[in-house]
Design an enzyme around this catalytic site. Structure first.
Site, PDB file in Angstrom:
ATOM      1  CB  ALA A  36      -0.919  -0.001   1.216  1.00  0.00           C
ATOM      2  N   GLY A 181     -27.286   1.017  -0.558  1.00  0.00           N
ATOM      3  CA  GLY A 181     -26.809   0.001   0.364  1.00  0.00           C
ATOM      4  C   GLY A 181     -27.464   0.139   1.732  1.00  0.00           C
ATOM      5  N   GLY A 182     -27.483  -0.972   2.471  1.00  0.00           N
ATOM      6  CA  GLY A 182     -28.093  -0.965   3.798  1.00  0.00           C
ATOM      7  C   GLY A 182     -27.236  -1.643   4.834  1.00  0.00           C
ATOM      8  CB  ALA A 269     -22.255   2.295   0.682  1.00  0.00           C
ATOM      9  CG  ASP A 311     -12.059  -7.133   5.861  1.00  0.00           C
ATOM     10  OD1 ASP A 311     -12.396  -7.467   7.021  1.00  0.00           O
ATOM     11  OD2 ASP A 311     -12.105  -5.958   5.451  1.00  0.00           O
ATOM     12  CG  HIS A 451     -31.900   5.357  39.385  1.00  0.00           C
ATOM     13  ND1 HIS A 451     -32.618   5.110  38.225  1.00  0.00           N
ATOM     14  CD2 HIS A 451     -32.499   6.419  39.989  1.00  0.00           C
ATOM     15  CE1 HIS A 451     -33.611   5.986  38.154  1.00  0.00           C
ATOM     16  NE2 HIS A 451     -33.567   6.794  39.202  1.00  0.00           N
TER      17      HIS A 451
END
Length: 471
Positions: A36, A181-182, A269, A311, A451
């Site tokens: 990269a 996309g979702g 996406a 991935d 609380h």
């Protein structure tokens, strides 16, 4: 020139670095190959960290937009995309610099170039600064990450669109945008654009957003998005994309009807795919399972001396799992080479399957969903409790959503949990601990909670499950 190593890692991201660090600790002569332009990996450079930096700006702006609700006046407020980008770049520069230092600190050799297999034990590296190296690897790990998918939707390429990489380093924001996309990336970016005042439309092909979670959880997020003013279409079929009157137009079928929406820009996406191109995996005898590299519970591939993590291997593309996979792969490579006793072999379990989405409201889950439990034949019970009836969330003005717990009916043992609501990505960790140590709903309900806090909301469904469980 040829170099020999016991363990060679292709990819210096989260999985690759975790594997390299572990391999060195186990005494293996190790090398990392990363081609990269900038070291750091997807999470640091183009994923988790830059997106959360942008999202935090959107979150703060939403707070300012709601000032009058809390009896305040924020005066004139405005968005400065170039300053948002500058903050993001500064943060990511620090994170990436730290990772680069780790990769270059001399514990292992680092080759800056792209790799491909000649055979199962030989890797060719085309160096970034020119030339080539051949590396002999007794064992190796593929941790080359993923790349943005570009589905063949008619007219999309010709019309033009943004992808997440563009969004994460944009110095300008469109007045209106359509998000295709979702999944997590699409939803987080839709939240980002709307949070900063953009007119936002979401188009999702599946019947619900986040298709892996229970429908009730997904629908609660969808309702919150719609209440915010985000136009949301699920269960669609994209037909084509075009341009008209200076805007981009997406055409799709929805509920048996042809529809179209237009905006200044489109964010595509629609997912990512494993980054295996150019690796010549077939030459090494590494088989694919669909698009991912096929691995077993030890992260071993079909080639006994080659492992895969992150991935590129799946099944869940999240950083903490990639790190765990990388560490396991390095350990199991040491076992394969005879440097560790076989009893030290590590296997990956996805029982906890922790997941989070940094939208507004946030979504998080752990363990089995109710749907998955029933599909697995587990006699389960579930209970939930809404934030709009919870004191602390009402004080915060954050009342969308609910918490949900799933338990085995006979024993009351907790097997899953989900939350859509304020600080969901933080709240879920209480359930992670409960599942990790096998707590029952009754045991969990007895844990004291201060609380008023958001966390105490979990006690209500836990108490309900404790009453329902048992013979």
């Amino acid at each position: 020139m040829s170099d020999s190593y016991e363990f060679v890692i292709i990819g210096g991201g989260s999985a690759g670095y975790a594997a390299a660090r572990t391999a060195v600790e186990l005494g293996m002569k190790t090398a990392v190959i990363d081609g990269a332009e900038t070291l750091g990996g997807l999470c640091i450079l183009r994923g988790c960290m830059p997106s959360k930096s942008l999202i935090e700006s959107a979150n703060r702006f939403i707070t300012l937009r709601r000032a009058e609700e809390f009896g305040l006046s924020a005066g004139s407020i405005s968005v400065h995309p170039e300053k948002i980008r500058a903050r993001k770049r500064a943060l990511i520069g620090e994170f990436a610099g730290y990772r680069q230092g780790q990769l270059e600190d001399g514990r292992f050799d680092l080759f800056r170039g792209t790799a491909n297999y000649v055979d199962g034990k030989t890797i060719r590296v085309a160096l970034r600064d020119g030339g080539e190296r051949t590396i002999n690897a007794d064992s190796s790990l593929v941790a080359s990450g993923s790349a943005i998918s570009r589905p063949p939707i008619p007219g999309l390429e010709e019309t033009g669109y943004l992808v997440s990489d563009d969004t994460l380093d944009a110095g300008e924001l469109p007045d209106s945008i359509i998000v295709l996309g979702g999944g997590a990336i699409a939803l987080e970016m839709a939240h980002y654009y709307e949070g900063l005042g953009g007119e936002t439309t979401g188009i999702k092909r599946s019947p619900q957003v986040l298709k892996s979670i229970d429908e009730d959880v997904a629908k609660a997020l969808e309702k919150a998005f719609i209440d915010r003013g985000i136009a949301l279409y699920t269960g669609t079929s994209l037909t084509r994309v075009g341009a008209e009157d200076g805007q981009k137009v997406v055409y799709f079928d929805h509920g048996g009807e042809g529809k179209s929406v237009r905006a200044d820009e489109i964010l595509q996406a629609l997912g990512r795919h494993p980054n295996t191109d150019g690796l010549s995996l077939e030459a090494a005898g590494v088989e694919l399972d669909g698009h991912h590299i096929r691995t077993d519970a030890q992260q071993a591939t079909s080639a006994a001396n080659i492992f895969a993590a992150g991935d590129v291997a799946g099944p869940h593309e999240v950083v903490h799992i990639a790190i765990e996979q990388g560490e396991a792969a390095a350990t199991n490579a040491a076992v394969h080479l005879g440097k560790l006793d076989p009893s030290k072999q590590e296997s990956i379990s996805y029982d906890l399957k922790l997941f989070g989405v940094f939208t507004e409201p946030q979504v998080a889950s752990v363990g089995l969903s109710e749907r998955e439990a029933k599909q697995a034949g587990i006699d389960c019970i579930s209970a939930d409790y809404p934030f709009d009836d919870h004191g602390k969330s009402m004080v915060l003005g954050e009342t969308h959503g609910f918490v949900k717990l799933i338990a085995e009916r006979s024993s009351g043992r907790l097997i899953g949990g989900a939350v859509v609501g304020p600080e969901a990505s933080e709240l879920i960790h209480e359930i992670v601990v409960a599942l990790r140590y096998g707590a029952t709903a009754a045991e969990f309900a007895r844990i004291p909670h201060y609380h008023p806090t958001l966390s105490e909301i979990w006690t209500y469904p836990a108490e309900d499950l404790a009453e329902l469980a048992g013979p």
